[in-house]
Structures are given as structure tokens and as C-alpha cells.
Design a protein around this motif. Sequence first.
Motif, mmCIF file in Angstrom:
data_model
loop_
_atom_site.group_PDB
_atom_site.id
_atom_site.type_symbol
_atom_site.label_atom_id
_atom_site.label_comp_id
_atom_site.label_asym_id
_atom_site.label_seq_id
_atom_site.Cartn_x
_atom_site.Cartn_y
_atom_site.Cartn_z
ATOM 1 N N UNK A 13 0.813 -1.215 0.000
ATOM 2 C CA UNK A 13 0.000 0.000 0.000
ATOM 3 C C UNK A 13 0.845 1.261 0.000
ATOM 4 N N UNK A 14 1.905 1.241 -0.753
ATOM 5 C CA UNK A 14 2.741 2.436 -0.807
ATOM 6 C C UNK A 14 3.757 2.459 0.308
ATOM 7 N N UNK A 38 3.705 12.227 -2.119
ATOM 8 C CA UNK A 38 2.737 11.149 -2.319
ATOM 9 C C UNK A 38 1.817 11.037 -1.110
ATOM 10 N N UNK A 39 0.576 10.565 -1.328
ATOM 11 C CA UNK A 39 -0.382 10.458 -0.223
ATOM 12 C C UNK A 39 -0.094 9.246 0.659
ATOM 13 N N UNK A 345 -11.056 15.507 -10.204
ATOM 14 C CA UNK A 345 -9.839 15.231 -10.980
ATOM 15 C C UNK A 345 -8.614 14.918 -10.134
ATOM 16 N N UNK A 346 -8.747 14.788 -8.824
ATOM 17 C CA UNK A 346 -7.578 14.610 -7.978
ATOM 18 C C UNK A 346 -7.205 13.150 -7.736
ATOM 19 N N UNK A 347 -8.111 12.223 -8.059
ATOM 20 C CA UNK A 347 -7.869 10.813 -7.784
ATOM 21 C C UNK A 347 -8.382 9.972 -8.940
ATOM 22 N N UNK A 348 -7.901 8.752 -8.991
ATOM 23 C CA UNK A 348 -8.431 7.808 -9.954
ATOM 24 C C UNK A 348 -8.431 6.413 -9.346
ATOM 25 N N UNK A 349 -9.388 5.622 -9.773
ATOM 26 C CA UNK A 349 -9.400 4.209 -9.430
ATOM 27 C C UNK A 349 -9.064 3.465 -10.706
ATOM 28 N N UNK A 406 5.733 5.293 -4.573
ATOM 29 C CA UNK A 406 4.270 5.282 -4.536
ATOM 30 C C UNK A 406 3.706 4.498 -5.714
ATOM 31 N N UNK A 407 2.981 3.439 -5.404
ATOM 32 C CA UNK A 407 2.322 2.639 -6.442
ATOM 33 C C UNK A 407 0.814 2.640 -6.261
#
Length: 636
Positions: A13-14, A38-39, A345-349, A406-407
Motif C-alpha cells: 500500500x505504498x 505522495x499520499x 480530478x484529484x484521484x483515480x481508481x 508510490x504505487x
Amino acid sequence: MYFSLLLATVVLLGANIPVEGTYNNVPILESKRHISSTPKPEPIDVTELPLPPVTANDEEGGCTSDINSRGTGCIGISPNLQNGNFLPDGNHVTATLNFTGAPAAPDERSIYVGQQLIVVKVDGSTFPNGDAWKCLTCGVPAQNMVGSTILDAYPQAFHDGKRVLVGTNIVDCGLALLASADCTPDKIHIYPIRWNVQSNGTGPGGNIRELRVHPDNVHLGFNAFTLSGASMGEFSYFGRLVFNPSPTAGTPLTARYDLVNVTMLFNPNQTVIGADGDQLIFNPNALRVGEFRGFTGRGNEITYLGQPVESCNFDVFAADLTTGKVRRITSDPGYTDPIDVSPDDKWQVILTTLQSGRMLFLSAMRGVPPITDLITSASTGSVRNNGQRRFFQPWLLDHDGDRGSYIGQLINSAGDGSPGSINDPNWNAGADPRWSPDGTSIVYFQNLVKAPACGGQNPLPCPNSTAPGGRTSRLMLARLTSRQPLPAQPVTPVSDEVPWGIPYVPGSSPPSALPLLEGNYTLKGNVSGTAHASFTLDSTKSSISSVAVIYSNYSDDGINRLNGFENVTATPVNLTLIHLDWFSDLTSTGKSNSTKVSSPDGFHLEIDQLYNFFNANGTLETMVDGVIFKQPPNGA
């Protein structure tokens, strides 16, 4: 199981992976990619949503009152489920599935049969009849659905809450909200969508697939196959949806939606691999849409599966609708395809095979330019699945994509991996995951592996379903519990014009998708070395049949250097099946040491693009810093 190779470390998880980026000893990113902040991982709660009751008897009358006392239908063990998006209220999601076992007419339950569109409650409440779901299209009068086609793919609700695009149709409940008691089958109309492909406007429309509604609810993106000799290709398009209540030309001659002002999302002046004289040109930032996948949340960009910019590595990209500026979203060595972008627009799945390790025998060596991919992509891309066994899981990724350590974050990581758990590896995700309007939830669906992708001659055992009724599909809801709801922000309609595309002219022939390179070329590394490539065309001079490349100290990043050769010949068997004869002996040295080697008699692959059953003779193995990645067994 083969796909458990990387599963043990999927809970990263990163986690703290080296800055250059590795995942299970595989380099994730090129070292010169910009490393932004990275988050951190966030809490995600995943639950299963309710579906209609299951009957094991698909015959007429198999859905008995004992199974469904409300008389609102049953689904089969394999219900052909496809999740859609959320209705604008955020409390319902759309889905399509197949009802079965209904009694014969005039029994009022006879309407619950065939592929239908439903809405499902996500907040734990029920409709007035006590069901947590409602069939919208069961019982629609025949005169209200003239010319419509099967309701099977990618349901997408419009912002008005009254319409849903599903398959190549728009389901419309007039003035009533779809989830309301006022929306009854007699009020619903199912209108077909037509794309005119004839210069005189006559006849049936073109075959369109993978439809995605633009956030402005005015425009539509889609894909269409092309046939050229013995090869099948695909182009992507963008057009405006216009309701036509009384068409005078083209079939069906019934109320329908027409696609007008259509643009082919293709820039003939850009290609990832091209030539200038005898020099091969490699442009990883080229705008080259492989398959259109949707739009970003505000609709300013398209998302698409791009032509590989690293050999055997399949990633998703975004391109600005106006400027054509390209943004590479993923670069991990898995196969990434379905994607949905959050409303802000800040995230994607994304759905990716990264955690399975399935693609790594092809893609674990990084930084190889995609020269042989000009003829191998259709086949290597098909390795991502094995028939009914998919290897995708949903990942949460921020706007800038995977980079450095970050993945992204695996959405369904919690659990013990036991049968039926949310991270049971035998349950794999199908397209498309979808964001809620407020950005706090994601809906996706999964299918359980079944024969012939397991059992019989297949070395992988078939698991028993723990889902209600033993069904092999399930609808999942992921709640991002620490997030605050986003405010509603309507999207202004965009222009019909896509400046970098080609205006579509009905009746015109599609352009050549890839350059027809023939003869010998040299590609110079950005930092050092060369790649000498030789291309041979088939007997019809319409496609490349073989590619041979010799690398000499080739390097684009100055960190690793590539030496050795690859030689691939592609022989079409039919439109969707290509036989590959592949010889490889590559070595990459530097920061990471790797090899990609075929067996002495070569690697010979046949895999049908429609069915994805892996079938190979010989071997192709990639080793990265002492870790060997092998191909899956045939049929696995």
C-alpha cells in the motif's frame, strides 16, 4: 496458484520502497520521472451490495415463490453482472444482470427475464416493496423499445437522474427520477444510439463499443473495430448525442439518439515508434490512443489505454481534449486498463494486474523501447486474462500516478484472503469501477473464476462460491471513510471540436494505425548506444510481419544499459489470433541487473484476443536482480 506470486506483498500500500521504485524486486518507474509528494494510505471499508435472489434452475418457472416471495425475479448462478455508476443522489448504483427462471405469461412475474437494468440501494435502505434493488426495464412495453439492443455493458446514469446509457441504448424515464416510485416500466423508453457510417445516411449505423458518457452529459466517446486484410484494428471517437424523435433516413427508423459531429481520436502526425529517413524515432510522449477508456472528472481530458512506451508494458494515459497534451498515469509493469477519475480530478481508481505478477515474464525488464511491440501488443496484451479468470484488482491512485515509492493503494487489501473475503484472489474485478458524485465511495464488481479457467485439465482448482445462492458475481462498495463529500459542481459542455483529431466523414476508410516500416533503421539512445532494427512486411505489404532488434549499450536514462537482441515474427491465424515466434536474449546492467531470455528453440505463443487462453511452446523468462519471473502454464 500462479497468481499468488506477488500476493503476499500486496499489502505494501505504498510502503517504503526504494525511491527508484521497485515492487517485489521489479523496477516500477524510470528513475528520471518527476518525484512529487505522495499520499499516505487511508482507511477504506469494503462491503458487498445486495442483489436479487439466486435460482439454480434456469428453466421456465425456476424462480419460485420460495426463492423470491415478493415475485420480483431471480438471477442465475452466473448472472452476467456489470456494475454502472451512481445515480446523482449517491444512494443508488446502476447495474445490469440477467434475470432467469421466470414463469410464463400471463403470470405477472414473467417480466423478470433476460438482461435488464437495475438500481441498487447503497445506504442499507430498501424500496417500498422491501427489496434493496429495483428492476427498471423489466416489463417495458415492446412499443417503448423499438430498435433497442441488449442492455449489457457499462450502464452510466446521466446527471438528471432520469436517464441511463447502457450498451448502445439510452434508458429514459421521462419526467420521473429512475429510483422513484413514479418511474414505472410503462413510462420508460429505451432509445437506440446510431452512428452514421454511410455517405448517404442510409442503412444501419456502425458497430460501436466501450461507450462512455462525457461529464457534460452532451458528448459521448466510443470505440469501433476495423478490418484490414487479415488484421483487426480499433479506433476511438468523440461525438455529440442528439435526440432524433422522427428520423427520415437510416435504420432503425424510430425515435433514437444520433451521434453527430464525430471526430476520430487519432493524430496521424504522432506515433510512439516512427522513422525519419533511416533513423528510428522513439517518442514516449506521442498522442496515440490505443483504446478509449473514458474522461477525467471535469471532462477536460480523455483517458485511454495507450500504445506501449515500454516494451510489453500496458498503461493508461490522459490527453487534453483541446491541446492534445499527454499525461502518463501509470507505469508499473502490470497491465492497467479500466480507469475512472474522481469528480474533482484529484484521484483515480484503476484496475491492474500488478499484484498478480502475471505480466512480469514479459514486462519486468524496464526501459526497453517498444520496437517489437509493433507486432506483439495484440498478443502480449491478451496475457492479462485467462478466459474467465481475470487478474485485475482495484487500486486507488492520485492524480500524478505511480512514481518513486508510490504505487497507489490496493482498495480491497483488508481481509485474510480466505474464500469469499474481500481480498480472496479467486474473485477478480471487471470493468468499470466508478466514483460516487461526492468522491467518498467507489463501486466495482467481481467475478469468481470458473471452468474452463480452472478444473479439468487446468492445474488450478475451481473454488466453491460463498456468495448468496452460490452465485459467481458480486457487487462491491468501497467507502473512503476519512473523506469529506465534494460539493456538486456542474460541468460546462465542451466543444464538439477536438483540434488534434480527424473529423469523421461517413463512408471514409480508416487510416493506417501504425507506420508500415520496412527495411533497416537505427534508434539512438538518449544517453548512449544504439538499437539497430530491421522490419519486414507481409506478402500483401499491408502489415509488419517480423521485427529484429540488436541493442548495443543502449540507454535512455544513463543508469541502465541494454545489450542483446530480440527477433519476433507474427503470422495471423485468423482476425483475432496471431502466432508469434519470439527469440530473445537481452541483458540490462547498471542500477538494476536483468535478463530476458527465450529458450533455445524460441518462445511460440498463440492467444486469441477474444478468449485470452494462454497457449505457448518454449519459454520466455525475465530475471531481475536474481529473481526469475516465468510465464504461466498453458491454460492457467
